[in-house]
Design a protein around this motif. Structure first.
Motif, PDB file in Angstrom:
ATOM      1  N   CYS A   1      49.140  44.876  26.344  1.00 16.53           N
ATOM      2  CA  CYS A   1      49.172  45.782  27.492  1.00 16.53           C
ATOM      3  C   CYS A   1      49.926  45.078  28.610  1.00 16.53           C
ATOM      4  O   CYS A   1      49.920  43.858  28.700  1.00 16.53           O
ATOM      5  N   TYR A   2      50.568  45.852  29.427  1.00 17.81           N
ATOM      6  CA  TYR A   2      51.287  45.266  30.552  1.00 17.81           C
ATOM      7  C   TYR A   2      50.342  45.087  31.734  1.00 17.81           C
ATOM      8  O   TYR A   2      49.367  45.829  31.864  1.00 17.81           O
ATOM      9  N   PRO A   3      50.622  44.126  32.609  1.00 17.38           N
ATOM     10  CA  PRO A   3      49.771  43.932  33.792  1.00 17.38           C
ATOM     11  C   PRO A   3      49.742  45.193  34.654  1.00 17.38           C
ATOM     12  O   PRO A   3      50.697  45.966  34.682  1.00 17.38           O
ATOM     13  N   HIS A   4      48.650  45.384  35.331  1.00 11.91           N
ATOM     14  CA  HIS A   4      48.475  46.548  36.197  1.00 11.91           C
ATOM     15  C   HIS A   4      48.518  46.117  37.656  1.00 11.91           C
ATOM     16  O   HIS A   4      48.078  45.033  38.001  1.00 11.91           O
ATOM     17  N   GLU A   5      49.042  47.000  38.482  1.00 18.48           N
ATOM     18  CA  GLU A   5      48.989  46.738  39.910  1.00 18.48           C
ATOM     19  C   GLU A   5      47.577  47.057  40.388  1.00 18.48           C
ATOM     20  O   GLU A   5      46.921  47.958  39.873  1.00 18.48           O
ATOM     21  N   LEU A   6      47.124  46.302  41.360  1.00 20.92           N
ATOM     22  CA  LEU A   6      45.768  46.470  41.872  1.00 20.92           C
ATOM     23  C   LEU A   6      45.848  46.765  43.358  1.00 20.92           C
ATOM     24  O   LEU A   6      46.540  46.064  44.104  1.00 20.92           O
ATOM     25  N   TYR A   7      45.161  47.811  43.777  1.00 20.16           N
ATOM     26  CA  TYR A   7      45.135  48.195  45.179  1.00 20.16           C
ATOM     27  C   TYR A   7      43.696  48.240  45.655  1.00 20.16           C
ATOM     28  O   TYR A   7      42.805  48.643  44.916  1.00 20.16           O
ATOM     29  N   MET A   8      43.484  47.860  46.895  1.00 12.18           N
ATOM     30  CA  MET A   8      42.166  47.974  47.511  1.00 12.18           C
ATOM     31  C   MET A   8      42.293  48.986  48.642  1.00 12.18           C
ATOM     32  O   MET A   8      43.065  48.781  49.575  1.00 12.18           O
TER      33      MET A   8
ATOM     34  N   TRP B   1      41.551  35.708  43.135  1.00 15.02           N
ATOM     35  CA  TRP B   1      41.537  35.957  41.694  1.00 15.02           C
ATOM     36  C   TRP B   1      42.918  36.404  41.225  1.00 15.02           C
ATOM     37  O   TRP B   1      43.411  35.924  40.205  1.00 15.02           O
ATOM     38  N   CYS B   2      43.543  37.307  41.958  1.00 11.66           N
ATOM     39  CA  CYS B   2      44.859  37.802  41.571  1.00 11.66           C
ATOM     40  C   CYS B   2      45.915  36.691  41.591  1.00 11.66           C
ATOM     41  O   CYS B   2      46.778  36.642  40.713  1.00 11.66           O
ATOM     42  N   GLU B   3      45.824  35.793  42.555  1.00 16.09           N
ATOM     43  CA  GLU B   3      46.776  34.688  42.620  1.00 16.09           C
ATOM     44  C   GLU B   3      46.603  33.719  41.468  1.00 16.09           C
ATOM     45  O   GLU B   3      47.572  33.176  40.943  1.00 16.09           O
ATOM     46  N   THR B   4      45.364  33.488  41.042  1.00 19.30           N
ATOM     47  CA  THR B   4      45.125  32.535  39.955  1.00 19.30           C
ATOM     48  C   THR B   4      45.215  33.177  38.576  1.00 19.30           C
ATOM     49  O   THR B   4      45.231  32.474  37.573  1.00 19.30           O
TER      50      THR B   4
ATOM     51  N   LYS C   1      48.985  36.723  35.455  1.00 14.49           N
ATOM     52  CA  LYS C   1      49.448  37.338  34.206  1.00 14.49           C
ATOM     53  C   LYS C   1      48.704  38.635  33.891  1.00 14.49           C
ATOM     54  O   LYS C   1      49.122  39.403  33.045  1.00 14.49           O
ATOM     55  N   TYR C   2      47.600  38.893  34.593  1.00 18.75           N
ATOM     56  CA  TYR C   2      46.826  40.123  34.379  1.00 18.75           C
ATOM     57  C   TYR C   2      47.141  41.208  35.388  1.00 18.75           C
ATOM     58  O   TYR C   2      46.837  42.369  35.147  1.00 18.75           O
ATOM     59  N   VAL C   3      47.688  40.849  36.533  1.00 18.25           N
ATOM     60  CA  VAL C   3      47.935  41.813  37.614  1.00 18.25           C
ATOM     61  C   VAL C   3      49.411  41.773  37.968  1.00 18.25           C
ATOM     62  O   VAL C   3      49.973  40.703  38.190  1.00 18.25           O
TER      63      VAL C   3
END
Length: 70
Positions: A32-39, A61-64, A67-69
């Motif tokens: 699966c490709y990484p997903h963008e995350l919005y708050m 978490w997103c910075e570390t 590869k997931y986001v």
């Protein structure tokens, strides 16, 4: 992991188990490709400490785990 069959799981949940050979990738070329995350939250004149803490934890978490986001 108890020999019950095949599962499609988020990589970040099983990454360590795959590295330790507890689980096996059946189709390693598929991913699966990484997903963008919005708050999203309502604009306020004062942001509660809980919200600021959550923002900080998500950003860290997103910075570390880039590869997931996306």
């Amino acid at each position: 992991m108890s020999g019950t069959g095949i599962a499609s799981l988020p990589y970040y949940l099983v990454e360590e188990d795959i590295a330790q050979h507890k689980l096996t990738l059946l189709v390693p070329q598929w991913q699966c490709y990484p997903h963008e995350l919005y708050m999203v939250y309502a604009k306020q004149s004062h942001y509660p400490k809980k919200l600021r803490d959550l923002q900080h934890k998500l950003q860290t978490w997103c910075e570390t785990h880039s590869k997931y986001v996306g």
